[in-house]
Design an enzyme around this catalytic site. Structure first.
Site, PDB file in Angstrom:
ATOM      1  N   ASN A  82       0.794  -1.231   0.000  1.00 57.59           N
ATOM      2  CA  ASN A  82       0.000   0.000   0.000  1.00 57.59           C
ATOM      3  C   ASN A  82       0.825   1.279   0.000  1.00 57.59           C
ATOM      4  OD1 ASN A  82       0.776  -0.701   2.641  1.00 57.59           O
ATOM      5  ND2 ASN A  82      -0.980   0.339   3.553  1.00 57.59           N
ATOM      6  N   GLU A 177       4.837  -3.865  12.234  1.00 54.37           N
ATOM      7  CA  GLU A 177       3.738  -2.926  12.016  1.00 54.37           C
ATOM      8  C   GLU A 177       2.624  -3.710  11.333  1.00 54.37           C
ATOM      9  OE1 GLU A 177       3.806  -0.078  13.285  1.00 54.37           O
ATOM     10  OE2 GLU A 177       5.934   0.325  13.630  1.00 54.37           O
ATOM     11  N   CYS A 211      -3.405   1.023   7.177  1.00 58.17           N
ATOM     12  CA  CYS A 211      -3.662   0.394   8.476  1.00 58.17           C
ATOM     13  C   CYS A 211      -4.192   1.388   9.495  1.00 58.17           C
ATOM     14  CB  CYS A 211      -2.399  -0.280   9.003  1.00 58.17           C
ATOM     15  SG  CYS A 211      -0.950   0.786   9.043  1.00 58.17           S
TER      16      CYS A 211
END
Length: 404
Positions: A82, A177, A211
């Site tokens: 992303n 992450e 996210c």
């Protein structure tokens, strides 16, 4: 920084083509990556150490002490699709700053901007063999976590993959992450006409593939109805479709398979009693910005990470209830809190179980020099240039005895 700036538009065009990111947002990511490398260069001279007062005890009389940070060793970096350029910059920039060699693996779906960055790194005076960018499929990912020569793995991606890699990697240091289902609290007295554009962009821009995209909007009952109306107006006005179009805000999901998954989750919520306020339509890999209310807490839209242009709206009676709803999650990355009350802002900061609290903006907001990371299933460690540098170093102490 100079070469990336010269090739900025080329980077943006390639990023838009390979990731489906709207071109205006792609330019924004390139600009952030350049800033991340600039910040890393600035931090090179700020790798900190201190002298230590050892004479706090009679045993320390005549002794001198100091500590410094030293590179942890070779690092491996695993990237998602992303933000393939800026998230790579967040790992490579700090590694160069502290002197860690590295090997990086871009997502197989978005390798091109990583390879372009490799071209630029090859033009520098970095020592031969000090870095590699290796494009492999998922079957090769164990190379980045299990090789004993690797001392640290920095992974950004799904919780399922991240925790599995950690389990199999032994004593290796990890920075993980791993995502979330970010909440955004809207307190009583908030001007919804100012808050709604930020919330809509935070939920739906780039098809929600972040996210820290807004997934849960927790609104005080006094602002619920006007906020709902404002969000529906904003969402329906957002242009979705061709990422090459300068007006597009909501591009396609990374694949039609992912768009169908989002469609399935929305349908499941509706069967469970949810009401679609806008959107709820799929056209190939493009899913319209979608807002729902009355979503059951057990629905996947409420308790998992949708990673699509979907948000749910929930009514709250007071700030304490909103905080409890926000904390009712296995994730804990960031939370946005719109409030005019300093007391409520401070309460949110103290009680929210997240890595970052963003007051009067959305959880999607991030500066690249701030500590960034989560609690619970959202990960381990912190990124943000200086903080990533600390993760990539060990503390070494020197003690020197006086004469005699």
């Amino acid at each position: 920084v100079r070469r990336m700036t010269e090739r900025a538009e080329e980077f943006a065009r390639v990023l838009s083509a390979e990731a489906g990111k709207p071109i205006t947002l792609a330019r924004g990511e390139v600009a952030r990556a350049i800033e991340t490398f600039r910040m890393s260069a600035e931090e090179c001279g700020r790798v900190r150490g201190e002298t230590i007062a050892l004479d706090v005890s009679p045993r320390g009389a005549g002794y001198q002490g100091l500590w410094k940070r030293v590179p942890v060793g070779a690092c491996s970096f695993v990237l998602p699709f992303n933000f393939p350029l800026n998230l790579l910059a967040h790992k490579v920039g700090p590694a160069i700053a502290v002197g860690c060699p590295f090997v990086a693996k871009p997502d197989p779906r978005t390798p091109l901007t990583s390879l372009m960055l490799g071209e630029i790194l090859a033009e520098t005076e970095l020592p031969k063999g000090s870095w590699s960018i290796l494009t492999v499929v998922k079957d090769g990912i164990e190379l980045f976590s299990e090789d004993e020569r690797i001392k640290l793995l920095s992974f950004t991606g799904s919780p399922a993959v991240g925790w599995k890699l950690k389990e199999r990697a032994g004593r290796k240091r990890f920075v993980l992450e791993l995502g979330g289902n970010a909440a955004c609290i809207v307190d009583t007295g908030v001007d919804v006409e100012k808050a709604a554009p930020k919330i809509a962009n935070g939920a739906f821009a780039y098809a929600g593939q972040s996210c820290i995209s807004v997934q849960r909007v927790l609104a005080h009952r006094s602002v619920y109805e006007p906020l709902k109306e404002a969000l529906v107006t904003r969402a329906t006005a957002m242009k979705a479709g061709d990422p090459r179009d300068e007006a597009t805000v909501v591009g396609p999901l990374i694949s039609e398979k992912e768009a169908k998954r989002v469609e399935e989750w929305v349908s499941e919520a509706v069967v469970g009693g949810a009401r679609v306020l806008c959107g709820g339509r799929r056209d190939g890999s493009v899913y319209a910005p979608t807002l729902l209310e009355e979503v059951a807490p057990s629905a996947r839209l409420a308790c998992q990470e949708v990673f699509g242009p979907v948000a749910i709206l929930q009514k709250c009676e007071e700030i304490g209830e909103a905080i409890r709803f926000a904390n009712d999650s296995v994730f804990g990355l960031q939370c946005g809190v719109f409030t005019d009350s300093l007391t409520n802002a401070r309460r949110a900061f103290e009680e929210l179980e997240v890595g970052g609290v963003i007051v009067n903006d959305v959880p999607t907001w991030r500066m690249d020099n701030m500590p960034y990371g989560g609690l619970k299933q959202s990960g381990l460690g912190r990124e943000g240039v200086r903080f990533a540098m600390e993760e990539m170093t060990d503390v070494r102490v020197l003690v020197v005895s006086g004469p005699g």
